[in-house]
Design a protein around this motif. Structure first.
Motif, PDB file in Angstrom:
ATOM      1  N   TYR A 150     -17.562 -52.849  52.683  1.00 19.36           N
ATOM      2  CA  TYR A 150     -18.471 -53.440  53.657  1.00 19.36           C
ATOM      3  C   TYR A 150     -19.897 -52.939  53.487  1.00 19.36           C
ATOM      4  CZ  TYR A 150     -14.307 -55.415  55.581  1.00 19.36           C
ATOM      5  OH  TYR A 150     -13.148 -56.124  55.712  1.00 19.36           O
ATOM      6  N   ASP A 151     -20.081 -51.765  52.937  1.00 19.90           N
ATOM      7  CA  ASP A 151     -21.422 -51.311  52.587  1.00 19.90           C
ATOM      8  C   ASP A 151     -22.013 -52.208  51.514  1.00 19.90           C
ATOM      9  OD1 ASP A 151     -21.177 -49.127  54.334  1.00 19.90           O
ATOM     10  OD2 ASP A 151     -20.225 -47.923  52.763  1.00 19.90           O
ATOM     11  N   LEU A 152     -21.191 -52.531  50.535  1.00 19.27           N
ATOM     12  CA  LEU A 152     -21.653 -53.411  49.461  1.00 19.27           C
ATOM     13  C   LEU A 152     -21.928 -54.820  49.969  1.00 19.27           C
ATOM     14  CD1 LEU A 152     -19.265 -52.241  46.607  1.00 19.27           C
ATOM     15  CD2 LEU A 152     -21.661 -51.645  46.955  1.00 19.27           C
ATOM     16  N   VAL A 153     -21.121 -55.301  50.898  1.00 20.59           N
ATOM     17  CA  VAL A 153     -21.352 -56.634  51.475  1.00 20.59           C
ATOM     18  C   VAL A 153     -22.698 -56.666  52.192  1.00 20.59           C
ATOM     19  CG1 VAL A 153     -20.568 -58.242  53.259  1.00 20.59           C
ATOM     20  CG2 VAL A 153     -18.934 -57.281  51.655  1.00 20.59           C
ATOM     21  N   LEU A 154     -22.992 -55.651  52.977  1.00 20.91           N
ATOM     22  CA  LEU A 154     -24.295 -55.603  53.663  1.00 20.91           C
ATOM     23  C   LEU A 154     -25.446 -55.562  52.670  1.00 20.91           C
ATOM     24  CD1 LEU A 154     -23.527 -53.145  56.580  1.00 20.91           C
ATOM     25  CD2 LEU A 154     -23.933 -55.601  56.723  1.00 20.91           C
ATOM     26  N   GLY A 155     -25.284 -54.816  51.595  1.00 24.63           N
ATOM     27  CA  GLY A 155     -26.314 -54.779  50.562  1.00 24.63           C
ATOM     28  C   GLY A 155     -26.489 -56.123  49.883  1.00 24.63           C
ATOM     29  N   CYS A 156     -25.386 -56.817  49.637  1.00 22.40           N
ATOM     30  CA  CYS A 156     -25.463 -58.130  48.993  1.00 22.40           C
ATOM     31  C   CYS A 156     -26.114 -59.162  49.901  1.00 22.40           C
ATOM     32  CB  CYS A 156     -24.077 -58.594  48.577  1.00 22.40           C
ATOM     33  SG  CYS A 156     -23.405 -57.663  47.202  1.00 22.40           S
ATOM     34  N   ILE A 157     -25.876 -59.076  51.194  1.00 21.59           N
ATOM     35  CA  ILE A 157     -26.513 -60.004  52.136  1.00 21.59           C
ATOM     36  C   ILE A 157     -28.028 -59.802  52.113  1.00 21.59           C
ATOM     37  CG2 ILE A 157     -26.789 -60.558  54.586  1.00 21.59           C
ATOM     38  CD1 ILE A 157     -23.781 -59.797  54.880  1.00 21.59           C
ATOM     39  N   GLY A 158     -28.454 -58.561  52.260  1.00 22.86           N
ATOM     40  CA  GLY A 158     -29.885 -58.272  52.220  1.00 22.86           C
ATOM     41  C   GLY A 158     -30.497 -58.582  50.872  1.00 22.86           C
ATOM     42  N   GLY A 159     -29.756 -58.265  49.809  1.00 21.77           N
ATOM     43  CA  GLY A 159     -30.256 -58.522  48.459  1.00 21.77           C
ATOM     44  C   GLY A 159     -30.431 -59.994  48.170  1.00 21.77           C
ATOM     45  N   SER A 160     -29.485 -60.818  48.613  1.00 23.70           N
ATOM     46  CA  SER A 160     -29.604 -62.251  48.346  1.00 23.70           C
ATOM     47  C   SER A 160     -30.790 -62.851  49.098  1.00 23.70           C
ATOM     48  CB  SER A 160     -28.312 -62.976  48.709  1.00 23.70           C
ATOM     49  OG  SER A 160     -28.054 -62.900  50.088  1.00 23.70           O
ATOM     50  N   LEU A 161     -31.022 -62.402  50.322  1.00 23.94           N
ATOM     51  CA  LEU A 161     -32.178 -62.901  51.061  1.00 23.94           C
ATOM     52  C   LEU A 161     -33.489 -62.393  50.458  1.00 23.94           C
ATOM     53  CD1 LEU A 161     -30.810 -62.637  54.696  1.00 23.94           C
ATOM     54  CD2 LEU A 161     -31.087 -64.693  53.305  1.00 23.94           C
TER      55      LEU A 161
ATOM     56  N   ALA B 208     -16.167 -61.416  53.569  1.00 28.41           N
ATOM     57  CA  ALA B 208     -15.892 -60.154  54.272  1.00 28.41           C
ATOM     58  C   ALA B 208     -15.075 -60.383  55.539  1.00 28.41           C
ATOM     59  CB  ALA B 208     -17.199 -59.453  54.614  1.00 28.41           C
ATOM     60  N   LEU B 209     -15.247 -61.528  56.182  1.00 27.77           N
ATOM     61  CA  LEU B 209     -14.519 -61.780  57.427  1.00 27.77           C
ATOM     62  C   LEU B 209     -13.137 -62.379  57.209  1.00 27.77           C
ATOM     63  CD1 LEU B 209     -17.307 -63.232  59.738  1.00 27.77           C
ATOM     64  CD2 LEU B 209     -16.157 -61.043  59.953  1.00 27.77           C
ATOM     65  N   PHE B 210     -13.039 -63.345  56.289  1.00 28.29           N
ATOM     66  CA  PHE B 210     -11.812 -64.121  56.215  1.00 28.29           C
ATOM     67  C   PHE B 210     -10.945 -63.821  54.999  1.00 28.29           C
ATOM     68  CE2 PHE B 210     -14.901 -66.764  58.580  1.00 28.29           C
ATOM     69  CZ  PHE B 210     -14.297 -66.658  59.813  1.00 28.29           C
ATOM     70  N   VAL B 211     -11.538 -63.467  53.880  1.00 30.99           N
ATOM     71  CA  VAL B 211     -10.749 -63.188  52.680  1.00 30.99           C
ATOM     72  C   VAL B 211     -10.319 -61.730  52.651  1.00 30.99           C
ATOM     73  CG1 VAL B 211     -10.750 -63.191  50.168  1.00 30.99           C
ATOM     74  CG2 VAL B 211     -11.861 -65.047  51.407  1.00 30.99           C
ATOM     75  N   ASN B 212     -11.269 -60.843  52.876  1.00 29.39           N
ATOM     76  CA  ASN B 212     -10.980 -59.409  52.864  1.00 29.39           C
ATOM     77  C   ASN B 212     -11.353 -58.834  54.230  1.00 29.39           C
ATOM     78  OD1 ASN B 212     -10.283 -56.908  51.986  1.00 29.39           O
ATOM     79  ND2 ASN B 212     -12.047 -56.602  50.690  1.00 29.39           N
ATOM     80  N   GLY B 213     -10.684 -59.311  55.274  1.00 31.21           N
ATOM     81  CA  GLY B 213     -11.004 -58.916  56.645  1.00 31.21           C
ATOM     82  C   GLY B 213     -10.735 -57.456  56.930  1.00 31.21           C
ATOM     83  N   PRO B 214     -11.255 -56.987  58.049  1.00 23.39           N
ATOM     84  CA  PRO B 214     -11.095 -55.571  58.393  1.00 23.39           C
ATOM     85  C   PRO B 214      -9.694 -55.190  58.856  1.00 23.39           C
ATOM     86  CG  PRO B 214     -12.386 -56.718  60.050  1.00 23.39           C
ATOM     87  CD  PRO B 214     -12.144 -57.692  58.949  1.00 23.39           C
ATOM     88  N   VAL B 215      -8.828 -56.167  59.136  1.00 20.67           N
ATOM     89  CA  VAL B 215      -7.447 -55.876  59.529  1.00 20.67           C
ATOM     90  C   VAL B 215      -6.501 -56.615  58.593  1.00 20.67           C
ATOM     91  CG1 VAL B 215      -7.961 -55.429  61.954  1.00 20.67           C
ATOM     92  CG2 VAL B 215      -7.416 -57.741  61.224  1.00 20.67           C
TER      93      VAL B 215
END
Length: 84
Positions: free
Chosen positions: A8-19, A51-58
Motif C-alpha cells: 500500500y505504500d507503493l500504491v500511494l506512491g504510484c498514485i502520486g507519481g502518475s498524477l 488496491a481495493l478490489f484485487v489485492n484488498g486489505p482483507v
C-alpha cells in the motif's frame, strides 16, 4: 527499527507519481494540462481499484467481523487514555 515498503505504500506512491507525470507531460508537451492530468488520473484510479478490489486489505468477508482488542490498537489511534 527500520522501515520497509509495503504494497500500500507503493500504491500511494504510484498514485502520486502518475498524477505528477500527468502534470509534467502537460507542462513540457503541447498536450493540454487538463487532458494529461485526466488521462493519468485514470491510471491513478486503476491503482486505487487494484488496491481495493484485487489485492484488498482483507482476505475474506469474515475478517471484517473480527473484533480487535483494545490492547492491539496502536496508542496513536487509541481512543482510550493510557494510564502510564
Amino acid at each position: 527499527m527500520g522501515y520497509s515498503l509495503h504494497y500500500y505504500d507503493l500504491v500511494l506512491g504510484c498514485i502520486g507519481g502518475s498524477l505528477a507525470v500527468g502534470a509534467l507531460i502537460g507542462y513540457v508537451t503541447p498536450i493540454a494540462l487538463e487532458v494529461s492530468i485526466a488521462a493519468l488520473g485514470i491510471v491513478a484510479l486503476a491503482f486505487i481499484g487494484h488496491a481495493l478490489f484485487v489485492n484488498g486489505p482483507v482476505d475474506d468477508a469474515e475478517d471484517l467481523t473480527d473484533e480487535v482488542d483494545v490492547e492491539e490498537v496502536p496508542q496513536v489511534l487509541s481512543p482510550v487514555e493510557s494510564a502510564d
